[in-house]
Design an enzyme around this catalytic site. Structure first.
Site, mmCIF file in Angstrom:
data_model
loop_
_atom_site.group_PDB
_atom_site.id
_atom_site.type_symbol
_atom_site.label_atom_id
_atom_site.label_comp_id
_atom_site.label_asym_id
_atom_site.label_seq_id
_atom_site.Cartn_x
_atom_site.Cartn_y
_atom_site.Cartn_z
ATOM 1 N N PRO A 127 0.636 -1.153 -0.451
ATOM 2 C CA PRO A 127 0.025 -0.097 0.152
ATOM 3 C C PRO A 127 1.105 1.689 0.221
ATOM 4 O O PRO A 127 0.214 1.778 -0.826
ATOM 5 C CB PRO A 127 -1.033 -0.215 1.437
ATOM 6 C CG PRO A 127 -1.001 -1.380 1.493
ATOM 7 C CD PRO A 127 0.148 -2.257 0.811
ATOM 8 N N ALA A 129 4.220 0.835 -0.487
ATOM 9 C CA ALA A 129 5.675 0.979 -1.664
ATOM 10 C C ALA A 129 5.194 -0.137 -2.868
ATOM 11 O O ALA A 129 5.433 -1.040 -2.766
ATOM 12 C CB ALA A 129 6.370 0.268 -0.385
ATOM 13 N N ILE A 156 -1.040 -8.332 -6.283
ATOM 14 C CA ILE A 156 -0.706 -9.431 -6.630
ATOM 15 C C ILE A 156 -1.054 -10.434 -7.911
ATOM 16 O O ILE A 156 -2.332 -11.478 -7.728
ATOM 17 C CB ILE A 156 0.018 -10.090 -5.283
ATOM 18 C CG1 ILE A 156 0.428 -9.252 -4.162
ATOM 19 C CG2 ILE A 156 1.314 -10.981 -5.874
ATOM 20 C CD1 ILE A 156 1.911 -8.030 -5.143
ATOM 21 N N GLN A 341 -11.623 4.922 -31.729
ATOM 22 C CA GLN A 341 -12.431 5.763 -32.773
ATOM 23 C C GLN A 341 -12.088 5.211 -33.842
ATOM 24 O O GLN A 341 -13.739 5.814 -35.017
ATOM 25 C CB GLN A 341 -10.425 7.107 -32.422
ATOM 26 C CG GLN A 341 -11.317 8.442 -33.244
ATOM 27 C CD GLN A 341 -12.810 8.967 -32.493
ATOM 28 O OE1 GLN A 341 -12.354 8.293 -31.047
ATOM 29 N NE2 GLN A 341 -13.274 10.287 -32.779
ATOM 30 N N GLU A 368 5.351 -3.585 -13.966
ATOM 31 C CA GLU A 368 6.527 -3.751 -13.986
ATOM 32 C C GLU A 368 7.220 -2.312 -14.207
ATOM 33 O O GLU A 368 8.667 -2.555 -14.660
ATOM 34 C CB GLU A 368 7.379 -4.518 -15.097
ATOM 35 C CG GLU A 368 6.020 -6.069 -15.053
ATOM 36 C CD GLU A 368 7.193 -7.140 -14.269
ATOM 37 O OE1 GLU A 368 7.763 -6.998 -13.780
ATOM 38 O OE2 GLU A 368 5.930 -8.048 -14.607
ATOM 39 N N SER A 371 6.093 4.507 -17.259
ATOM 40 C CA SER A 371 6.335 5.135 -17.499
ATOM 41 C C SER A 371 7.145 6.137 -17.902
ATOM 42 O O SER A 371 9.172 5.871 -17.711
ATOM 43 C CB SER A 371 5.376 5.704 -18.436
ATOM 44 O OG SER A 371 3.800 4.324 -19.232
#
Length: 387
Positions: A127, A129, A156, A341, A368, A371
């Site tokens: 929560p 980290a 997870i 669209q 992972e 950005s």
């Protein structure tokens, strides 16, 4: 130009046939019901997908990382959630044990995981980290010959299904001389008293994926469940993420391919103003842009995978992995917006797959390593003192 081998392309056809036969006819219903299809996941194991990179002595195929990326791409082309199920099962479940486990740990856990009869998860995020993994609050204290684990994890994958056998978690196991946290990784079997996989999330996308918050209350496991060297958990996690970033990029490539496929088909079939909408430049050029993003994303992804297989210097591989992950995932989000669209009002309806693609895409820019984290890593790789 980088090209996959003939063996890789032949394998692609095998996985594509499986995905079209076993997944596509049911995926819309599974997505709507938030159903995790255990039988299909185990069929993925029967096909050998979970054991692609594992050595033969543990029941695997001893294949390369590129082959795994091909499989993830092809599953992701049909359904992103089952693509991430494979990525999580191998990259986050099997790979840490394979890389850091003792021979006894490998013999105990890998055969069923490699066969796809069981799954394993990797509990990192908490929560408080996420990208700041050093802020981990879950603790593990050594009491005699047992670790006593207390804390919580969230988001997870493969952590609470009926075939989940264990979750490997990062935990604070002490304090270093400089005052920083000593982070280690510990394997916690499902069913261990005090280990609870809470109710699954009601997610925006990836509805088919098994994803849970986890809690640990005085959870006791044997001391030998320590995975790898004590205090090296953070470094192990970072290495695991490097591979995972390329795998997520492959998942994004599959999604862009799905958008291109659906839009080409629809633009040729949909009639408006006296002909197919695909003859209108406003539509055709958007699809052409998607194709450019697809080819660039695929090239970056498989170049990074090839570097991994060739044993390239870690610094170079990490740089390539972040570039592939950043470009491919942001391209996937853009491609799903364009596809929606192109479909117009139909793209807003759940009966058309582009609506699911749109929902599934956003998480690719987050999982992972966000950005923003990828941009930070790329900038550091260029020698910039970015914090």
């Amino acid at each position: 130009m980088f090209e996959l081998s003939r063996e890789h392309e032949d394998f692609r056809k095998v996985v594509r046939d499986f995905a079209e036969r076993e997944i596509r006819p049911h995926v819309a219903a599974w997505d709507k019901a938030h159903h995790f299809p255990v039988d299909v996941v185990q069929k993925m194991g029967d096909l050998g997908l979970m054991g692609l990179i594992a050595p033969e002595e543990y029941g695997g195929a001893g294949g390369d990382f590129t082959t795994l990326c091909v499989a993830i791409e092809e599953l992701g082309r049909v359904d992103q959630a089952l693509g991430i199920t494979l990525e999580g099962a191998v990259g986050l479940g099997i790979n840490p044990i394979l890389t850091y486990g003792t021979e006894e740990q490998k013999q105990r856990w890998l055969p069923d995981l490699v066969a796809g009869q069981r799954l394993a998860g990797f509990g990192l995020t908490e929560p408080g980290a996420g990208s700041d993994a050093g802020a981990t609050q879950t603790k593990a204290e050594l009491d005699g010959d047992e670790w006593v684990v207390n804390g919580a994890k969230q988001f997870i994958t493969n952590s609470g299904s009926e075939i989940t056998s264990l979750v490997t978690v990062t935990a604070r196991t002490g304090t270093r001389e400089d005052g920083s946290a000593e982070i280690s990784t510990i394997m916690i079997p499902s069913g261990t008293p005090g280990f609870v996989a809470e109710a699954g999330y009601d997610k925006l996308g990836w509805h088919i994926s098994d994803t849970h918050p986890l809690s640990f209350t005085d959870c006791r496991v044997p001391a030998e469940n320590l995975l790898g060297e004590r205090g090296r958990g953070f470094a192990q996690f970072l290495a695991t993420l490097d591979d995972g970033r390329v795998a997520i990029a492959a998942l994004a490539v599959g999604l862009i391919q799905a958008c291109v496929d659906e839009c080409v088909r629809y633009a040729n079939e949909r009639q408006a103003m006296g002909g197919p909408i695909g003859r209108k430049q406003g539509v055709a050029f958007q699809i052409a842009d998607m194709e450019v993003m697809l080819q660039a994303s695929r090239a970056l992804t498989y170049q990074a995978a090839a570097m991994k297989d060739a044993g390239a210097p870690m610094k170079s591989f990490k740089h390539a992995a972040s570039i592939a992950k950043l470009y491919a995932t942001e391209s996937a989000v853009t491609a799903t917006r364009i596809a929606t669209q192109v479909f117009g009002g139909y793209g807003f309806m759940e009966e058309y797959p582009v609506a699911r693609y749109y929902r599934d895409a956003k998480i690719l820019e987050i999982g992972e390593g966000t950005s923003e984290v990828q941009r930070m890593l790329i900038a550091r790789g260029l020698g910039l003192p970015v914090e």
